[in-house]
Scaffold this active site. Structure first.
Site, PDB file in Angstrom:
ATOM      1  N   ASN A 176      44.416  40.537  45.471  1.00  0.00           N
ATOM      2  CA  ASN A 176      44.168  40.866  44.296  1.00  0.00           C
ATOM      3  C   ASN A 176      45.210  40.338  43.279  1.00  0.00           C
ATOM      4  O   ASN A 176      46.562  40.372  43.589  1.00  0.00           O
ATOM      5  CB  ASN A 176      44.135  42.466  44.518  1.00  0.00           C
ATOM      6  CG  ASN A 176      43.507  43.166  42.973  1.00  0.00           C
ATOM      7  OD1 ASN A 176      42.452  42.444  42.601  1.00  0.00           O
ATOM      8  ND2 ASN A 176      44.007  43.871  42.353  1.00  0.00           N
ATOM      9  N   TYR A 233      48.280  44.372  34.930  1.00  0.00           N
ATOM     10  CA  TYR A 233      48.663  45.787  34.660  1.00  0.00           C
ATOM     11  C   TYR A 233      50.184  45.501  33.933  1.00  0.00           C
ATOM     12  O   TYR A 233      51.149  44.555  34.480  1.00  0.00           O
ATOM     13  CB  TYR A 233      48.970  46.234  36.042  1.00  0.00           C
ATOM     14  CG  TYR A 233      47.836  46.130  37.081  1.00  0.00           C
ATOM     15  CD1 TYR A 233      46.587  46.714  36.857  1.00  0.00           C
ATOM     16  CD2 TYR A 233      48.047  45.622  38.375  1.00  0.00           C
ATOM     17  CE1 TYR A 233      45.645  46.693  37.640  1.00  0.00           C
ATOM     18  CE2 TYR A 233      47.122  45.581  39.356  1.00  0.00           C
ATOM     19  CZ  TYR A 233      45.826  46.184  39.139  1.00  0.00           C
ATOM     20  OH  TYR A 233      44.867  45.830  39.893  1.00  0.00           O
ATOM     21  N   ARG A 234      50.394  46.224  32.955  1.00  0.00           N
ATOM     22  CA  ARG A 234      51.569  46.058  32.296  1.00  0.00           C
ATOM     23  C   ARG A 234      53.118  46.503  33.207  1.00  0.00           C
ATOM     24  O   ARG A 234      52.665  47.256  34.178  1.00  0.00           O
ATOM     25  CB  ARG A 234      51.652  46.764  31.048  1.00  0.00           C
ATOM     26  CG  ARG A 234      51.849  48.321  31.118  1.00  0.00           C
ATOM     27  CD  ARG A 234      51.573  49.059  29.922  1.00  0.00           C
ATOM     28  NE  ARG A 234      51.862  50.451  30.142  1.00  0.00           N
ATOM     29  CZ  ARG A 234      50.974  51.395  29.526  1.00  0.00           C
ATOM     30  NH1 ARG A 234      49.759  51.130  28.873  1.00  0.00           N
ATOM     31  NH2 ARG A 234      51.211  52.684  29.732  1.00  0.00           N
ATOM     32  N   TRP A 294      49.876  50.193  37.170  1.00  0.00           N
ATOM     33  CA  TRP A 294      48.522  50.106  37.519  1.00  0.00           C
ATOM     34  C   TRP A 294      47.733  51.588  37.484  1.00  0.00           C
ATOM     35  O   TRP A 294      48.337  52.447  38.250  1.00  0.00           O
ATOM     36  CB  TRP A 294      48.026  49.526  39.036  1.00  0.00           C
ATOM     37  CG  TRP A 294      48.946  49.965  40.116  1.00  0.00           C
ATOM     38  CD1 TRP A 294      49.398  51.144  40.629  1.00  0.00           C
ATOM     39  CD2 TRP A 294      49.460  48.899  41.109  1.00  0.00           C
ATOM     40  NE1 TRP A 294      50.076  51.008  41.760  1.00  0.00           N
ATOM     41  CE2 TRP A 294      50.187  49.856  42.069  1.00  0.00           C
ATOM     42  CE3 TRP A 294      49.294  47.524  41.328  1.00  0.00           C
ATOM     43  CZ2 TRP A 294      50.717  49.264  43.238  1.00  0.00           C
ATOM     44  CZ3 TRP A 294      50.322  46.945  42.450  1.00  0.00           C
ATOM     45  CH2 TRP A 294      50.687  47.777  43.359  1.00  0.00           C
ATOM     46  N   ASP A 306      49.384  51.330  23.338  1.00  0.00           N
ATOM     47  CA  ASP A 306      48.237  50.710  24.026  1.00  0.00           C
ATOM     48  C   ASP A 306      47.343  50.145  23.194  1.00  0.00           C
ATOM     49  O   ASP A 306      47.091  50.114  22.106  1.00  0.00           O
ATOM     50  CB  ASP A 306      47.713  51.509  25.209  1.00  0.00           C
ATOM     51  CG  ASP A 306      46.828  52.777  24.773  1.00  0.00           C
ATOM     52  OD1 ASP A 306      46.270  52.652  23.637  1.00  0.00           O
ATOM     53  OD2 ASP A 306      46.793  53.866  25.389  1.00  0.00           O
TER      54      ASP A 306
HETATM   55  C1  FMN Z   1      46.230  42.918  27.832  1.00  0.00           C
HETATM   56  C2  FMN Z   1      45.747  43.773  29.021  1.00  0.00           C
HETATM   57  C3  FMN Z   1      46.668  44.590  29.540  1.00  0.00           C
HETATM   58  C4  FMN Z   1      46.354  45.533  30.566  1.00  0.00           C
HETATM   59  N1  FMN Z   1      47.372  46.556  31.050  1.00  0.00           N
HETATM   60  C5  FMN Z   1      46.472  47.163  31.957  1.00  0.00           C
HETATM   61  C6  FMN Z   1      47.680  48.292  32.621  1.00  0.00           C
HETATM   62  O1  FMN Z   1      48.657  48.378  32.312  1.00  0.00           O
HETATM   63  N2  FMN Z   1      47.046  48.865  33.719  1.00  0.00           N
HETATM   64  C7  FMN Z   1      45.718  48.799  34.159  1.00  0.00           C
HETATM   65  O2  FMN Z   1      45.483  49.461  35.153  1.00  0.00           O
HETATM   66  N3  FMN Z   1      45.119  47.822  33.627  1.00  0.00           N
HETATM   67  C8  FMN Z   1      45.302  47.319  32.460  1.00  0.00           C
HETATM   68  N4  FMN Z   1      44.442  46.223  32.138  1.00  0.00           N
HETATM   69  C9  FMN Z   1      43.015  46.296  32.446  1.00  0.00           C
HETATM   70  C10 FMN Z   1      43.159  45.591  33.849  1.00  0.00           C
HETATM   71  O3  FMN Z   1      43.551  44.292  33.804  1.00  0.00           O
HETATM   72  C11 FMN Z   1      41.605  45.499  34.437  1.00  0.00           C
HETATM   73  O4  FMN Z   1      41.185  46.755  34.300  1.00  0.00           O
HETATM   74  C12 FMN Z   1      41.177  44.568  35.784  1.00  0.00           C
HETATM   75  O5  FMN Z   1      40.114  44.895  36.060  1.00  0.00           O
HETATM   76  C13 FMN Z   1      42.244  45.232  36.714  1.00  0.00           C
HETATM   77  O6  FMN Z   1      42.148  44.667  37.914  1.00  0.00           O
HETATM   78  P1  FMN Z   1      41.490  45.167  39.177  1.00  0.00           P
HETATM   79  O7  FMN Z   1      40.039  45.544  38.670  1.00  0.00           O
HETATM   80  O8  FMN Z   1      41.606  44.218  39.945  1.00  0.00           O
HETATM   81  O9  FMN Z   1      42.068  46.529  39.303  1.00  0.00           O
HETATM   82  C14 FMN Z   1      44.809  45.563  30.927  1.00  0.00           C
HETATM   83  C15 FMN Z   1      43.991  44.464  30.476  1.00  0.00           C
HETATM   84  C16 FMN Z   1      44.474  43.599  29.558  1.00  0.00           C
HETATM   85  C17 FMN Z   1      43.624  42.569  28.836  1.00  0.00           C
END
Ligand code: FMN
Length: 492
Positions: free
Chosen positions: A177, A181-182, A195, A290
């Site tokens: 995966n 996630y920041r 996450w 955010d």
């Molecule tokens: C710029 C940006 C920052 C993001 N920051 C976060 C974050 O800090 N935590 C989080 O859970 N999702 C964050 N997201 C959203 C996730 O990247 C998105 O939900 C993605 O589907 C996560 O991957 P996963 O589905 O494999 O968990 C962010 C998206 C973007 C575009």
């Protein structure tokens, strides 16, 4: 372009920047700029003024690093970079082979083999070499503070990696995966990984705990080709391997390099931070300004990423995204998700015609969906389905309309809501359910209510047994004549 692999678009971050520059969409900033507040402020202003992407060539305190921003400034640019006519075509790459009548005769079966072979070309490929292995920093040399990480807003809890592809291998299925996630930098070799509870990273954390593991090998990857970077932010259903999905987005299998800790990472990365997630070291994260334009208040503890090694290409390019009130780069990424997942949604819910996540709704706030309505209650059926479907289920307000309404045009949706909705009959409020972790409106984070609005025209069963009122239509002969004589009227 990668002639050997059939990759249609740029093969890494730097060739994507060349692609943007050749189309006049990249500004180079040579003046010295600070990644603490100054770069984020520039990036936001550039995005609000729709001026494209930026490459900062002189970054204060970080000699040797260049910083790219707003690289996903426009959805049309993204489409062109990925070499597709319509972004939906990317989603159809997965589902097209399942559509239509199955092959029965031998000839048809042989032809359908092509589809199977095409799937094979999206599989990740093991790369023996990767340019980021040119420079390796270990021990006291390896420090997260070397990176030109941004402080995005004045009251943020620290400096952040805002677009790191956080790589972990799933403890149950073994698939890779990578989620965006920041990560808050908490020390030379420690970062706090935000996450959210509904995301795959968090699921991996919970599964690892169940297996009695207290550390998960991990890598944070910065900079890659546009398709791979975008895939990190896509809600790819578990347990589909995200590297495989990156291949589908790119149209060509992702070359991956195996790190000493066993984690596979894109071989075309600019910077790779190798380490592990320490599940026993949970820390406060934030505040952080955010996507909604509010500071998230720290409300739970997140695990720590422990850095063991930094790998980077020579002359590395760091990429970071910035958040704030919309529309910033994140809403373009949300639009990309909307387009490429439409085929998946249509495969599960064939009545769905189109979907729109309006940019100012910041992907999780609002969604409009049009359907081909067939039976009483069909609008509410779709609302209920979407309220439980993947990350769309985090949407707070959903509006469903008939298929003739163009959901990309917010005014048509407003017309449908205004003229088709009787609130008592057509509004669905789901109290106390799961909610987006960042939603500032819910007093209890991750727990809130949802609103569904059925703005379809009503069938007699839904309309007190009566026929729905007749809509106005021009007289066809008059309409044709007016169109024909338009110039005669002296109208533009
Ligand atoms: C710029 C940006 C920052 C993001 N920051 C976060 C974050 O800090 N935590 C989080 O859970 N999702 C964050 N997201 C959203 C996730 O990247 C998105 O939900 C993605 O589907 C996560 O991957 P996963 O589905 O494999 O968990 C962010 C998206 C973007 C575009």
């Amino acid at each position: 372009m990668d002639g050997c692999t059939g990759l249609a678009g740029p093969e890494d971050l730097r060739s994507y920047l060349d692609f943007l520059e050749s189309r006049g969409l990249l500004k180079r900033v040579k003046a010295e700029v600070d990644p603490v507040l100054e770069i984020p402020e520039i990036l936001r202003r550039i995005m609000y003024r729709r001026l494209g992407a930026v490459l900062f060539e002189n970054v204060k305190g970080h000699p040797g690093y260049r910083v790219a921003g707003n690289i996903f400034c426009d959805i049309e640019v993204v489409r062109k970079a990925l070499g597709v006519e319509r972004l939906e075509d990317i989603g159809w790459r997965l589902f097209e082979p399942l559509r239509g009548p199955p092959p029965l005769g031998l000839g048809e079966k042989v032809r359908s083999l092509k589809d199977v072979l095409t799937m094979g070309k999206y599989m990740p490929r093991r790369a023996g070499r990767a340019k980021f292995t040119e420079n390796v920093l270990e021990g006291s040399e390896a420090s997260l503070t070397k990176l030109p990480a941004f402080k995005v807003w004045p009251k943020d809890g620290g400096r952040y990696l805002t677009y790191a592809l956080v790589h972990v291998r799933d403890p149950v299925e073994g698939v890779m995966n990578m989620g965006v996630y920041r990560v808050m930098i908490a020390g030379d070799r420690e970062g706090v990984v935000h996450w959210q509870i509904h995301k795959r990273g968090m699921q991996a954390e919970q599964d690892a705990r169940e297996k009695g593991e207290n550390r998960v090998p991990a890598a944070l990857v910065i900079g890659s080709d546009p398709g791979t970077l975008l895939t990190g932010a896509m809600p790819v259903p578990y347990p589909i391997d995200k590297h495989l999905f990156a291949g589908v987005v790119r149209g060509s299998g992702l070359p991956v390099y195996r790190l000493p800790n066993g984690v596979d990472v894109p071989a075309n990365a600019e910077i790779v931070l190798e380490g592990y997630i320490d599940l026993e070291d949970l820390r406060q994260e934030g505040p952080y300004g955010d996507h909604f334009g509010y500071y998230d208040r720290p409300n739970r503890l997140f695990p720590t990423f422990r850095l063991e090694r930094i790998w980077h290409r020579s002359d590395p390019i760091y990429y970071g995204s910035v958040t704030g009130k919309p529309p910033l780069e994140d809403v373009v990424i949300g639009k990309f998700a909307e387009r490429i997942f439409l085929p998946a949604i249509q495969t599960l819910l064939p009545e769905v015609v189109d979907l729109h996540l309006p940019p100012h709704g910041v992907f999780q706030g609002m969604a409009f969906v049009s359907i081909k309505k067939r039976y009483p209650g069909h609008g509410k059926k779709v609302l209920l389905a979407l309220m439980g479907l993947g990350q769309l289920s985090l949407t707070k307000i959903l509006v469903v309309v008939d298929r003739d309404i163009d959901v990309q045009d917010i005014n048509q949706v407003i017309w449908a809501v205004s003229s088709h909705v009787d609130p008592q009959r057509d509004v669905l409020v789901v109290p106390y359910s799961h909610a987006d972790e960042l939603d500032p409106s819910t007093p209890t984070p991750r727990y809130g209510s949802k609103l569904g609005i059925d703005a379809t025209r009503k069938l007699p069963e839904e309309y007190g047994g009566k026929e729905w009122p007749e809509e106005v239509e021009p007289d066809p002969a008059v309409a044709e004549m007016v169109e024909r004589r338009w110039r005669e009227y002296g109208l533009p």
